[in-house]
Design a protein around this motif. Sequence first.
Motif, PDB file in Angstrom:
ATOM      1  N   SER A 288       0.652  64.030  34.169  1.00  0.00           N
ATOM      2  CA  SER A 288      -0.467  64.914  33.835  1.00  0.00           C
ATOM      3  C   SER A 288      -1.718  64.573  34.633  1.00  0.00           C
ATOM      4  CB  SER A 288      -0.785  64.810  32.340  1.00  0.00           C
ATOM      5  OG  SER A 288      -1.352  63.548  32.043  1.00  0.00           O
ATOM      6  N   HIS A 289      -2.659  65.500  34.663  1.00  0.00           N
ATOM      7  CA  HIS A 289      -3.929  65.272  35.339  1.00  0.00           C
ATOM      8  C   HIS A 289      -4.722  64.165  34.647  1.00  0.00           C
ATOM      9  CE1 HIS A 289      -3.579  68.669  38.071  1.00  0.00           C
ATOM     10  NE2 HIS A 289      -3.235  69.446  37.057  1.00  0.00           N
ATOM     11  N   SER A 290      -4.675  64.113  33.330  1.00  0.00           N
ATOM     12  CA  SER A 290      -5.461  63.088  32.618  1.00  0.00           C
ATOM     13  C   SER A 290      -4.898  61.693  32.882  1.00  0.00           C
ATOM     14  CB  SER A 290      -5.505  63.375  31.114  1.00  0.00           C
ATOM     15  OG  SER A 290      -4.232  63.260  30.507  1.00  0.00           O
ATOM     16  N   ARG A 291      -3.584  61.588  33.037  1.00  0.00           N
ATOM     17  CA  ARG A 291      -2.982  60.286  33.370  1.00  0.00           C
ATOM     18  C   ARG A 291      -3.408  59.843  34.774  1.00  0.00           C
ATOM     19  NH1 ARG A 291       1.140  58.300  30.287  1.00  0.00           N
ATOM     20  NH2 ARG A 291       1.830  59.624  28.566  1.00  0.00           N
ATOM     21  N   GLU A 292      -3.377  60.771  35.719  1.00  0.00           N
ATOM     22  CA  GLU A 292      -3.799  60.443  37.075  1.00  0.00           C
ATOM     23  C   GLU A 292      -5.271  60.034  37.092  1.00  0.00           C
ATOM     24  OE1 GLU A 292      -2.930  63.740  39.579  1.00  0.00           O
ATOM     25  OE2 GLU A 292      -0.751  63.476  39.466  1.00  0.00           O
ATOM     26  N   LEU A 293      -6.077  60.703  36.276  1.00  0.00           N
ATOM     27  CA  LEU A 293      -7.504  60.411  36.218  1.00  0.00           C
ATOM     28  C   LEU A 293      -7.761  59.031  35.624  1.00  0.00           C
ATOM     29  CD1 LEU A 293     -10.315  61.467  36.782  1.00  0.00           C
ATOM     30  CD2 LEU A 293     -10.258  62.668  34.577  1.00  0.00           C
ATOM     31  N   SER A 294      -7.107  58.715  34.513  1.00  0.00           N
ATOM     32  CA  SER A 294      -7.323  57.404  33.884  1.00  0.00           C
ATOM     33  C   SER A 294      -6.811  56.280  34.781  1.00  0.00           C
ATOM     34  CB  SER A 294      -6.649  57.338  32.501  1.00  0.00           C
ATOM     35  OG  SER A 294      -5.241  57.277  32.600  1.00  0.00           O
ATOM     36  N   ALA A 295      -5.689  56.525  35.468  1.00  0.00           N
ATOM     37  CA  ALA A 295      -5.159  55.518  36.392  1.00  0.00           C
ATOM     38  C   ALA A 295      -6.131  55.278  37.547  1.00  0.00           C
ATOM     39  CB  ALA A 295      -3.803  55.958  36.933  1.00  0.00           C
ATOM     40  N   ALA A 296      -6.784  56.345  38.007  1.00  0.00           N
ATOM     41  CA  ALA A 296      -7.764  56.208  39.089  1.00  0.00           C
ATOM     42  C   ALA A 296      -8.994  55.430  38.624  1.00  0.00           C
ATOM     43  CB  ALA A 296      -8.172  57.586  39.606  1.00  0.00           C
ATOM     44  N   ILE A 297      -9.378  55.615  37.366  1.00  0.00           N
ATOM     45  CA  ILE A 297     -10.510  54.866  36.801  1.00  0.00           C
ATOM     46  C   ILE A 297     -10.166  53.378  36.765  1.00  0.00           C
ATOM     47  CG2 ILE A 297     -11.926  54.482  34.749  1.00  0.00           C
ATOM     48  CD1 ILE A 297     -11.499  57.492  34.101  1.00  0.00           C
ATOM     49  N   VAL A 298      -8.969  53.062  36.283  1.00  0.00           N
ATOM     50  CA  VAL A 298      -8.534  51.659  36.234  1.00  0.00           C
ATOM     51  C   VAL A 298      -8.499  51.075  37.637  1.00  0.00           C
ATOM     52  CG1 VAL A 298      -6.608  50.125  35.703  1.00  0.00           C
ATOM     53  CG2 VAL A 298      -7.256  51.907  34.078  1.00  0.00           C
ATOM     54  N   LYS A 299      -8.002  51.842  38.591  1.00  0.00           N
ATOM     55  CA  LYS A 299      -7.929  51.377  39.983  1.00  0.00           C
ATOM     56  C   LYS A 299      -9.317  51.039  40.511  1.00  0.00           C
ATOM     57  CE  LYS A 299      -6.174  52.701  44.544  1.00  0.00           C
ATOM     58  NZ  LYS A 299      -5.483  53.780  45.336  1.00  0.00           N
ATOM     59  N   LYS A 300     -10.309  51.861  40.156  1.00  0.00           N
ATOM     60  CA  LYS A 300     -11.673  51.583  40.614  1.00  0.00           C
ATOM     61  C   LYS A 300     -12.217  50.320  39.955  1.00  0.00           C
ATOM     62  CE  LYS A 300     -16.071  53.616  41.751  1.00  0.00           C
ATOM     63  NZ  LYS A 300     -16.748  54.844  42.175  1.00  0.00           N
ATOM     64  N   LEU A 301     -11.907  50.110  38.695  1.00  0.00           N
ATOM     65  CA  LEU A 301     -12.339  48.887  38.022  1.00  0.00           C
ATOM     66  C   LEU A 301     -11.707  47.660  38.669  1.00  0.00           C
ATOM     67  CD1 LEU A 301     -12.147  50.058  34.297  1.00  0.00           C
ATOM     68  CD2 LEU A 301     -14.231  49.503  35.558  1.00  0.00           C
ATOM     69  N   LEU A 302     -10.459  47.810  39.086  1.00  0.00           N
ATOM     70  CA  LEU A 302      -9.762  46.686  39.726  1.00  0.00           C
ATOM     71  C   LEU A 302     -10.353  46.335  41.090  1.00  0.00           C
ATOM     72  CD1 LEU A 302      -6.035  47.465  38.825  1.00  0.00           C
ATOM     73  CD2 LEU A 302      -7.514  45.683  37.848  1.00  0.00           C
ATOM     74  N   GLN A 303     -11.089  47.261  41.682  1.00  0.00           N
ATOM     75  CA  GLN A 303     -11.741  46.965  42.955  1.00  0.00           C
ATOM     76  C   GLN A 303     -12.826  45.906  42.781  1.00  0.00           C
ATOM     77  OE1 GLN A 303     -13.215  50.658  44.558  1.00  0.00           O
ATOM     78  NE2 GLN A 303     -11.175  51.502  44.888  1.00  0.00           N
ATOM     79  N   VAL A 304     -13.448  45.877  41.588  1.00  0.00           N
ATOM     80  CA  VAL A 304     -14.507  44.900  41.347  1.00  0.00           C
ATOM     81  C   VAL A 304     -14.018  43.722  40.508  1.00  0.00           C
ATOM     82  CG1 VAL A 304     -16.304  46.632  41.553  1.00  0.00           C
ATOM     83  CG2 VAL A 304     -15.369  46.117  39.304  1.00  0.00           C
ATOM     84  N   ALA A 305     -12.862  43.873  39.901  1.00  0.00           N
ATOM     85  CA  ALA A 305     -12.282  42.778  39.107  1.00  0.00           C
ATOM     86  C   ALA A 305     -10.774  42.781  39.328  1.00  0.00           C
ATOM     87  CB  ALA A 305     -12.611  42.961  37.630  1.00  0.00           C
TER      88      ALA A 305
END
Length: 220
Positions: A25-42
């Motif tokens: 789903s689009h919401s799954r892709e969106l939440s996964a992208a948010i987590v990916k961005k957080l992982l860039q700093v942590a």
Amino acid sequence: MQELLAIWIPRMNILHIDSSPRPKSHSRELSAAIVKKLLQVAPDASIRRRDLGADPLPHATADYADTLSSPATLAAPLKGALDLAETLIREVEAADVIVIGTPMHNFTIPSVLKAWIDQVLRVGRTMESTPVGKVGMLPDRPVFIGVASGGVFTGERGNQPDFLTPYLTLALNSIGLKTLLFLPLQATAFIEEGQAPLASEKVIDAIDLTVVRELRDVAA
């Protein structure tokens, strides 16, 4: 800023929640992208996954409802009635950041996400009931909420009601979670195949991770 955050946050705990019944789903892709961005700093962050779409929680049982029905029954809960709720609340307490991915179903959240909320909102545990309303008992932390909607519910082109944003805001605020960042991906019904990642990228680019640092600064 990312370098500073990476140094400042030694190990971030992320609670990642999805609620769409669709595996891609689009919401799954969106939440996964948010987590990916957080992982860039942590990059060494610990992630606790709670997939409500693939593994739905049971709706409130009779024992749970009976236990919450009065101060007397809450003080002497039925055996096992609060076990699931306690597990879910502790997941929230252990998280430095919460990421929620949700579709908009009929103007609001899916029932599986409501089932999670019904277990996490509890008088005497996560919120207090006062003469001026519910007061949260949990420390604040950033909550990133990726919302995918087939239609348009906000902005100049908004043409449908939005009960999702005000409801989630009130529900999460009532337990003390006030730093909420809603990231809407709208008109997904009209996104051409293959264009979803680009649309998600535009939403993710709007994320300001300084809230993570500021909130941790206050708690330190």
